[in-house]
Design a protein around this motif. Structure first.
Motif, mmCIF file in Angstrom:
data_model
loop_
_atom_site.group_PDB
_atom_site.id
_atom_site.type_symbol
_atom_site.label_atom_id
_atom_site.label_comp_id
_atom_site.label_asym_id
_atom_site.label_seq_id
_atom_site.Cartn_x
_atom_site.Cartn_y
_atom_site.Cartn_z
ATOM 1 N N ASP A 12 46.046 27.055 34.938
ATOM 2 C CA ASP A 12 46.064 27.320 36.375
ATOM 3 C C ASP A 12 45.498 28.684 36.748
ATOM 4 O O ASP A 12 45.253 28.951 37.935
ATOM 5 N N SER A 13 45.270 29.535 35.773
ATOM 6 C CA SER A 13 44.712 30.864 36.065
ATOM 7 C C SER A 13 43.311 30.769 36.669
ATOM 8 O O SER A 13 42.813 31.746 37.231
ATOM 9 N N TYR A 14 42.681 29.594 36.588
ATOM 10 C CA TYR A 14 41.330 29.456 37.141
ATOM 11 C C TYR A 14 41.324 29.704 38.647
ATOM 12 O O TYR A 14 40.344 30.197 39.196
ATOM 13 N N LEU A 15 42.436 29.389 39.317
ATOM 14 C CA LEU A 15 42.492 29.572 40.767
ATOM 15 C C LEU A 15 42.455 31.053 41.144
ATOM 16 O O LEU A 15 41.747 31.457 42.066
ATOM 17 N N GLU A 16 43.208 31.867 40.412
ATOM 18 C CA GLU A 16 43.222 33.304 40.679
ATOM 19 C C GLU A 16 41.858 33.930 40.370
ATOM 20 O O GLU A 16 41.350 34.757 41.127
ATOM 21 N N LYS A 17 41.273 33.505 39.258
ATOM 22 C CA LYS A 17 39.962 34.043 38.874
ATOM 23 C C LYS A 17 38.881 33.607 39.864
ATOM 24 O O LYS A 17 37.946 34.361 40.150
ATOM 25 N N LEU A 18 39.007 32.405 40.382
ATOM 26 C CA LEU A 18 38.051 31.921 41.392
ATOM 27 C C LEU A 18 38.134 32.781 42.644
ATOM 28 O O LEU A 18 37.110 33.158 43.226
ATOM 29 N N GLU A 19 39.355 33.097 43.060
ATOM 30 C CA GLU A 19 39.551 33.923 44.249
ATOM 31 C C GLU A 19 39.000 35.331 44.043
ATOM 32 O O GLU A 19 38.388 35.911 44.950
ATOM 33 N N THR A 20 39.192 35.883 42.839
ATOM 34 C CA THR A 20 38.667 37.217 42.524
ATOM 35 C C THR A 20 37.147 37.237 42.601
ATOM 36 O O THR A 20 36.542 38.174 43.138
ATOM 37 N N LEU A 21 36.528 36.186 42.064
ATOM 38 C CA LEU A 21 35.076 36.102 42.082
ATOM 39 C C LEU A 21 34.552 35.957 43.506
ATOM 40 O O LEU A 21 33.532 36.562 43.875
ATOM 41 N N LYS A 22 35.250 35.179 44.316
ATOM 42 C CA LYS A 22 34.856 35.029 45.716
ATOM 43 C C LYS A 22 34.924 36.369 46.438
ATOM 44 O O LYS A 22 33.992 36.748 47.166
ATOM 45 N N GLN A 23 36.013 37.093 46.230
ATOM 46 C CA GLN A 23 36.184 38.375 46.909
ATOM 47 C C GLN A 23 35.117 39.372 46.490
ATOM 48 O O GLN A 23 34.636 40.173 47.310
ATOM 49 N N ARG A 24 34.714 39.327 45.222
ATOM 50 C CA ARG A 24 33.653 40.224 44.753
ATOM 51 C C ARG A 24 32.362 39.984 45.535
ATOM 52 O O ARG A 24 31.686 40.939 45.929
ATOM 53 N N HIS A 25 32.044 38.731 45.782
ATOM 54 C CA HIS A 25 30.811 38.427 46.507
ATOM 55 C C HIS A 25 30.931 38.763 47.993
ATOM 56 O O HIS A 25 29.965 39.252 48.602
ATOM 57 N N LEU A 26 32.098 38.553 48.568
ATOM 58 C CA LEU A 26 32.287 38.922 49.974
ATOM 59 C C LEU A 26 32.209 40.440 50.142
ATOM 60 O O LEU A 26 31.627 40.938 51.125
ATOM 61 N N ASP A 27 32.772 41.168 49.195
ATOM 62 C CA ASP A 27 32.698 42.638 49.245
ATOM 63 C C ASP A 27 31.244 43.108 49.131
ATOM 64 O O ASP A 27 30.843 44.081 49.771
ATOM 65 N N THR A 28 30.464 42.417 48.298
ATOM 66 C CA THR A 28 29.058 42.792 48.135
ATOM 67 C C THR A 28 28.287 42.591 49.434
ATOM 68 O O THR A 28 27.423 43.400 49.787
ATOM 69 N N ILE A 29 28.593 41.522 50.148
ATOM 70 C CA ILE A 29 27.952 41.296 51.448
ATOM 71 C C ILE A 29 28.262 42.457 52.385
ATOM 72 O O ILE A 29 27.377 42.963 53.091
ATOM 73 N N ASP A 30 29.522 42.895 52.404
ATOM 74 C CA ASP A 30 29.892 44.029 53.256
ATOM 75 C C ASP A 30 29.097 45.275 52.889
ATOM 76 O O ASP A 30 28.609 46.004 53.759
ATOM 77 N N ARG A 31 28.956 45.505 51.600
ATOM 78 C CA ARG A 31 28.247 46.710 51.152
ATOM 79 C C ARG A 31 26.758 46.636 51.481
ATOM 80 O O ARG A 31 26.126 47.647 51.781
ATOM 81 N N LEU A 32 26.214 45.463 51.450
ATOM 82 C CA LEU A 32 24.788 45.297 51.737
ATOM 83 C C LEU A 32 24.482 45.320 53.227
ATOM 84 O O LEU A 32 23.491 45.903 53.659
ATOM 85 N N LEU A 33 25.345 44.685 54.016
ATOM 86 C CA LEU A 33 24.952 44.383 55.388
ATOM 87 C C LEU A 33 25.882 44.884 56.485
ATOM 88 O O LEU A 33 25.473 44.972 57.639
ATOM 89 N N SER A 34 27.123 45.205 56.153
ATOM 90 C CA SER A 34 28.082 45.493 57.217
ATOM 91 C C SER A 34 28.436 46.966 57.361
ATOM 92 O O SER A 34 29.360 47.313 58.089
ATOM 93 N N GLY A 35 27.755 47.849 56.605
ATOM 94 C CA GLY A 35 27.994 49.273 56.781
ATOM 95 C C GLY A 35 29.340 49.735 56.273
ATOM 96 O O GLY A 35 29.932 50.681 56.798
ATOM 97 N N ALA A 36 29.862 49.082 55.216
ATOM 98 C CA ALA A 36 31.149 49.495 54.664
ATOM 99 C C ALA A 36 31.075 50.875 54.044
ATOM 100 O O ALA A 36 32.068 51.576 53.914
ATOM 101 N N SER A 37 29.882 51.303 53.634
ATOM 102 C CA SER A 37 29.695 52.647 53.102
ATOM 103 C C SER A 37 28.285 53.094 53.454
ATOM 104 O O SER A 37 27.451 52.302 53.872
ATOM 105 N N THR A 38 28.005 54.378 53.299
ATOM 106 C CA THR A 38 26.678 54.878 53.657
ATOM 107 C C THR A 38 25.625 54.436 52.682
ATOM 108 O O THR A 38 24.455 54.344 53.007
ATOM 109 N N SER A 39 26.022 54.163 51.459
ATOM 110 C CA SER A 39 25.069 53.643 50.482
ATOM 111 C C SER A 39 25.842 52.893 49.424
ATOM 112 O O SER A 39 27.038 53.062 49.276
ATOM 113 N N ALA A 40 25.135 52.056 48.688
ATOM 114 C CA ALA A 40 25.813 51.247 47.671
ATOM 115 C C ALA A 40 24.843 50.869 46.592
ATOM 116 O O ALA A 40 23.638 50.882 46.775
ATOM 117 N N SER A 41 25.385 50.498 45.428
ATOM 118 C CA SER A 41 24.573 49.972 44.343
ATOM 119 C C SER A 41 25.282 48.759 43.787
ATOM 120 O O SER A 41 26.381 48.878 43.260
#
Length: 277
Positions: free
Chosen positions: A33-62
């Motif tokens: 059942d740990s696949y559900l938690e890992k799936l959620e973590t992976l989803k959040q990583r990609h959503l955070d990346t969108i914020d860093r690329l497009l939503s101005g969450a920080s002044t710069s990102a890599s």
């Protein structure tokens, strides 16, 4: 910044994403059942990346795909981020349903594994394309499964060049006004339209394949080393980067263990006589 009016950019998944997706398949099919938690973590990583690329969450990102960016806070960027997040969340819901099915049957078929493991490239291509659009650059993204047809094997694939070229030409006719195409590496389709992959190190192979399909002037592979060395630096500390070499020399080095360019990657370039940088 490379010369040429039209560019095709083939992307891989962000670092460790393909491994994470394959792990999800194994966990779900073995009823962990740990696949559900890992799936959620992976989803959040990609959503955070969108914020860093497009939503101005920080002044710069890599981000992990080695793309250095400056955050863009314009209305268009925020709209792109919103649309992109919706697509990513829908993808994760689809993956969740697939994994639930694997959990129920306690088995993971090759088609299911190939389908799930290819999502990383789909996200990377959409992310980079959205970022280019936020900068006002003429760009779209191409899901390679729409045009690249292969016959899959256990460890490699055979490209159906005739079908792939026909599909590529048709796609180009519909998008001839665009200056940049961001293309998913690693993934393809069978002749029956079933999603598959080019196996490990498939993104470099994809770059060479699309270089041939697009009749490119050259193919540039961006990697984490400066080039091909004259010897193994672990054994010969004074080894130097070779400025140039023939296809046959590069193939021979690859055969004997040099990992910079895989022989499969070079094959389409050799056939079309396209330089690889």
């Amino acid at each position: 910044k490379e010369p040429g009016q039209h560019k095709a950019i083939v992307v891989s998944a962000m670092s460790k994403v393909t491994d994470a997706l394959i792990e999800l398949v194994h966990l779900a099919s073995s009823r962990q059942d740990s696949y559900l938690e890992k799936l959620e973590t992976l989803k959040q990583r990609h959503l955070d990346t969108i914020d860093r690329l497009l939503s101005g969450a920080s002044t710069s990102a890599s981000v992990s795909a080695n793309i250095n960016v400056v955050a863009n806070t314009s209305t268009s960027a925020l709209t792109l981020a919103k649309d992109l997040k919706s697509k990513v969340m829908a993808d994760f819901e689809d993956i969740k349903e697939i994994l639930r099915g694997l959990w129920l049957v306690q088995s993971a078929s090759m088609p299911a594994t190939e389908l799930v493991s290819g999502y990383g490239e789909i996200w990377s291509a959409q992310f980079l394309n959205a970022y280019l659009n936020s900068l006002g650059q003429s760009s779209t993204w191409l899901d390679a499964r729409q045009v690249l047809v292969v016959e899959p094997g256990e460890t490699s694939v055979v490209v159906d060049w005739e079908s792939s070229q026909k599909k590529m030409n048709q796609w180009l006719q519909e998008h001839s006004h665009l200056q940049r195409i961001v293309i998913t590496g690693f993934i393809a389709s069978t002749k029956d339209g079933i999603p598959t992959t080019l196996k490990r190190n498939g993104s470099d192979f994809s770059a060479s394949i699309f270089g041939a399909l697009l009749d490119s002037e050259h193919i540039t592979i961006w990697t984490d080393v400066d080039g091909v060395l004259s010897a193994d630096p672990r054994l010969v500390p004074e080894a130097v980067v070779l400025e140039d070499m023939s296809y046959s020399e590069a193939t021979e080095l690859a055969y004997f263990g040099a990992k910079v360019v895989h022989p499969s990657t070079m094959a389409p370039a050799i056939q079309r006589q396209i330089p690889i940088w």
